[in-house]
Design an enzyme around this catalytic site. Structure first.
Site, PDB file in Angstrom:
ATOM      1  CG  ASP A  16      10.586  -9.965  31.573  1.00 50.69           C
ATOM      2  OD1 ASP A  16      11.113  -9.219  30.742  1.00 50.69           O
ATOM      3  OD2 ASP A  16       9.552  -9.684  32.202  1.00 50.69           O
ATOM      4  CG  LEU A  17      15.888  -7.886  33.471  1.00 49.26           C
ATOM      5  CD1 LEU A  17      16.913  -6.858  33.022  1.00 49.26           C
ATOM      6  CD2 LEU A  17      16.435  -8.720  34.617  1.00 49.26           C
ATOM      7  CG  ASP A  18      11.206  -3.684  32.988  1.00 47.62           C
ATOM      8  OD1 ASP A  18      12.157  -3.525  33.763  1.00 47.62           O
ATOM      9  OD2 ASP A  18      11.071  -3.057  31.916  1.00 47.62           O
ATOM     10  CG  ASP A 188       5.635  -9.859  33.545  1.00 52.16           C
ATOM     11  OD1 ASP A 188       4.714  -9.106  33.220  1.00 52.16           O
ATOM     12  OD2 ASP A 188       6.808  -9.693  33.166  1.00 52.16           O
TER      13      ASP A 188
END
Length: 254
Positions: A16-18, A188
């Site tokens: 995941d990025l954000d 997250d």
């Protein structure tokens, strides 16, 4: 590191990025402020907007068109256009303005670079695993420093639904030509990342607290207790394999 389920052999790490590889909150605040200033300059009637006008219009659009939730860029463009129409601009002005405003927003949305330590970690992991990104957001993955580090990035839209739906995971597995159990997804969100990965048959590493979040310990303890209770009740099909409190703990995979 907290191990819930013994990890199986891994061929690919999906990120995941954000809020997983960087703190997305200040980035989004800056992009939102830049967008509002841009609209005030180009469409002066928007100076009368409430500070959360775009968010308000988004909420109304989602009520009428729930499927827009799976394409955050399209949703924002439509919200800007509708907001401009509400402010008295013509359909043509609103559509053209929304396209240009979205491009302006997306520039600031991705106007940063990953930290040197994060790039070093990913470079080290790349020596052992294929790396990809599966994100619900609309950041330009290559533009923030992932070019050459990840094989590809997948985001929702054009028929692909957001995590926790499995669309992006299944597409990634097909492109990688690997079985689901050999992909570990790191993110997250216990809902979109952990649930999404596990429902798709993949492994999951849960980053908690999220990147840059230092005020979630009480909630974290409650969540871990809930997860442990799921193990005791043999409801482990949606548990993460591991929980890490800092992204650097992925060094254990080297």
């Amino acid at each position: 590191m907290h191990v819930f389920i013994k990890p199986q052999p891994i061929k690919c790490l999906s990120f995941d990025l954000d809020d997983t590889l960087y703190d997305n909150r200040p980035i989004m605040r800056r992009a939102e402020q830049a967008l509002l200033a841009y609209l005030h300059d180009k469409f002066t009637a928007t100076e009368q907007w409430h500070a959360n006008e775009i968010m308000r219009v988004k909420a109304k659009l989602l009520q009428d068109h729930p499927g827009l939730a799976h394409d955050v860029s399209q949703l924002r463009k439509m919200a800007i256009a509708q907001g401009l129409i509400n402010a008295g601009y013509s359909q043509g002005q609103a559509q053209k303005g929304a396209i240009e405003a979205l491009a302006y927003f997306l520039h600031y949305r991705s106007d940063f670079t990953l930290s040197r330590s994060m790039i070093d970690l990913l470079e080290a992991l790349k020596q052992k695993y294929a790396l990809i990104a599966i994100t619900n957001g609309n950041v330009n993955a290559k533009g923030i420093g992932l070019d050459g580090l990840i094989e590809f990035s997948i985001a929702p839209g054009n028929g692909l639904r957001m995590k926790p739906f499995g669309d992006m995971f299944h597409l990634a597995l097909n492109r990688l030509n690997i079985d689901a159990e050999h992909l570990m997804h790191i993110g997250d969100s216990s809902h979109s990342d952990v649930r999404g990965a596990r429902q798709a048959g993949c492994q999951a590493a849960w980053l908690s607290p999220a990147f840059g979040d230092t005020n979630t310990q009480d909630g974290l303890n409650t969540t871990i207790t809930t997860l442990e209770n799921q193990v005791l009740n043999k409801q482990s099909h949606l548990l993460p394999h591991i929980r890490i409190s800092h992204i650097e703990e992925l060094n254990v995979l080297l």
